[in-house]
Design an enzyme around this catalytic site. Structure first.
Site, short mmCIF file in Angstrom:
data_model
loop_
_atom_site.label_atom_id
_atom_site.label_comp_id
_atom_site.label_asym_id
_atom_site.label_seq_id
_atom_site.Cartn_x
_atom_site.Cartn_y
_atom_site.Cartn_z
CD GLU A 46 -2.95 -1.03 0.16
OE1 GLU A 46 -3.26 0.10 -0.28
OE2 GLU A 46 -3.42 -2.09 -0.28
CB SER A 70 -14.04 -1.46 -3.58
OG SER A 70 -12.66 -1.50 -3.78
CG ASN A 71 -11.12 2.97 -0.38
OD1 ASN A 71 -11.94 3.55 0.33
ND2 ASN A 71 -9.84 2.87 -0.07
CG ASN A 83 -5.59 4.28 -2.93
OD1 ASN A 83 -4.45 4.77 -2.97
ND2 ASN A 83 -5.82 3.09 -2.43
CE1 TYR A 124 -0.15 1.76 -3.90
CE2 TYR A 124 -1.56 3.56 -4.62
CZ TYR A 124 -1.40 2.33 -4.00
OH TYR A 124 -2.48 1.66 -3.51
CE LYS A 147 -7.41 1.08 -7.48
NZ LYS A 147 -6.52 0.32 -6.55
#
Ligand code: NAG
Ligand code: NAG
Length: 369
Positions: free
Chosen positions: A148, A205-206, A257, A263, A267
């Site tokens: 993450e 989702s987030n 996100n 990062y 996706k």
């Protein structure tokens, strides 16, 4: 076995009383039944699910455990806490990833023999109470695993001076593992994208209104039709539907996100792998180009506004030739998704080849800076 029944049956040569008739009838029926059973068993191979998986697995494990404990050349990596609860074990490295000499286990009895202990950040409790407590063997390295971004990883003060190696998406990690990779294609030929019946899709989702991506979407949707799915839109997709949906869209919003160097998540790599053009929002275009060919994706920064991006996507929708330009890279490459299991094998491989002393003293500053 039916021969046992056959013998008395054949012995009855002369017809006798009704008792014997019934007896012969019964014996004959049993004989026919067994005959069928025998033929059935001779030709029928039971499905593997009938067999007890555990027993065959544990036999394999016993062999591996034997090799691991007796072969000095075997590198043992202990997974302290299952990343995201995904389990994989023992000879996964050699059987799936062609990495030899690795024994991956979650059995804590191996602690004192383990060359490396992989600890997944998300699973560490704030008070570190769930980390190993016994004395650390002098040769053992602790590997900090995290996929993450800093925005979505809890900062834990106590972890600053615990680890020896870092493993994650950042290119300056000791063991760099991206979410996916662009690898050479098996054959060189033009790629034909799967058939499309949707223009722009987004599965998310987030949801948080504060995310850069939410703001961008809110503006973009005024200029082009976007099909939305996922928990954020109360339209969750099964794993199978996920890939089918994604491949049926011309464009996919690969919006991260949070925005951080290197990062770049699944996706991006999933649409690339199924033949859909990703429209990325995240780190800079230059940074993306460190990982994937420049003509494999569209970057939101290439446009002055969401409206301009929408106009460009509408243009590509009408011009198939222009659209297909985004698949030219597929002539020589394809995208693959890296699994957590593979990443653990890479950690093991690292330990095998680089066994010098190493301590990492400033994890918090390095990662959360
Ligand atoms: C130990 O493993 C390495 C790497 O797999 C291999 O090159 C080497 O030959 C092995 N040594 C022995 C003694 O088995
Ligand atoms: C690993 O890091 C810890 C903490 O800094 C250190 O005490 C230990 O000696 C290191 N071990 C190795 C094998 O590098």
């Amino acid at each position: 076995m039916f021969f046992l029944v056959l013998v008395p049956f054949l012995g009855q040569s002369k017809p006798s009383g009704s008792f014997h008739k019934i007896l012969r009838l019964v014996l004959f029926s049993v004989f026919i039944l067994e005959l069928f059973m025998t033929i059935f068993l001779m030709y029928y191979k039971p499905p593997t699910t009938w067999l007890n998986h555990r027993s065959s697995d544990s036999t394999k494990n016993i062999q591996n455990v034997y090799t691991a404990t007796n072969d000095k050349n075997m590198t043992i990596v202990l997974i302290w806490l299952w990343p995201f609860g995904t389990k994989y074990e023992a000879n996964v490295c050699s059987s799936i990833f062609n990495i030899e000499g690795c024994f991956i286990t979650a059995d804590r009895n191996f602690y004192s023999k383990s060359d490396g202990v992989v600890i997944h950040h998300r699973e560490i409790a704030g008070d570190l109470s769930n980390l190993p407590k016994s004395q650390r063997p002098p040769f053992q390295k602790w590997i900090w695993m995290n996929f993450e971004s800093p925005s979505n990883s809890e900062q834990i003060p106590g972890i600053n001076n615990l680890f020896n190696l870092t493993l994650g998406y950042r290119r300056d990690s000791d063991i760099h593992v991206a979410y996916g990779s662009i690898v050479a294609a098996d054959t060189v030929e033009d790629f034909v994208p799967p058939s499309k019946n949707k223009l722009v899709c987004w599965i998310v989702s987030n949801w948080s209104p504060d995310f850069t991506r939410s703001k961008y979407y809110d503006e973009l949707k005024n200029h082009i039709k976007i099909q939305t799915y996922g928990r954020a839109f109360q339209k969750s997709l099964s794993k199978n539907d996920y890939l089918n949906t994604m491949s049926s869209c011309k464009f996919y919003l690969s919006f991260e996100n949070s925005v951080h160097k290197d990062y770049i998540t699944e996706k991006l790599y999933i649409p690339l792998s199924v033949g859909t053009v990703p429209v990325v929002l995240g780190t800079t275009r230059e940074n993306y180009e460190n990982f994937v060919p420049r003509d494999a994706f569209i970057h939101v920064d290439d446009f002055k506004s969401p409206k301009e991006l929408a106009d460009y996507l509408l243009l590509l929708d009408k011009n198939q030739e222009l659209y297909l330009e985004y698949f030219r890279w597929r002539r020589h490459f394809r995208a693959s998704i890296n699994s957590v299991a593979e990443n653990t094998c890479k950690a093991c491989n690292y330990l095998r080849w680089k066994n010098e002393y190493r301590a990492f003293k400033n994890l918090n500053k390095w990662f959360w800076g």
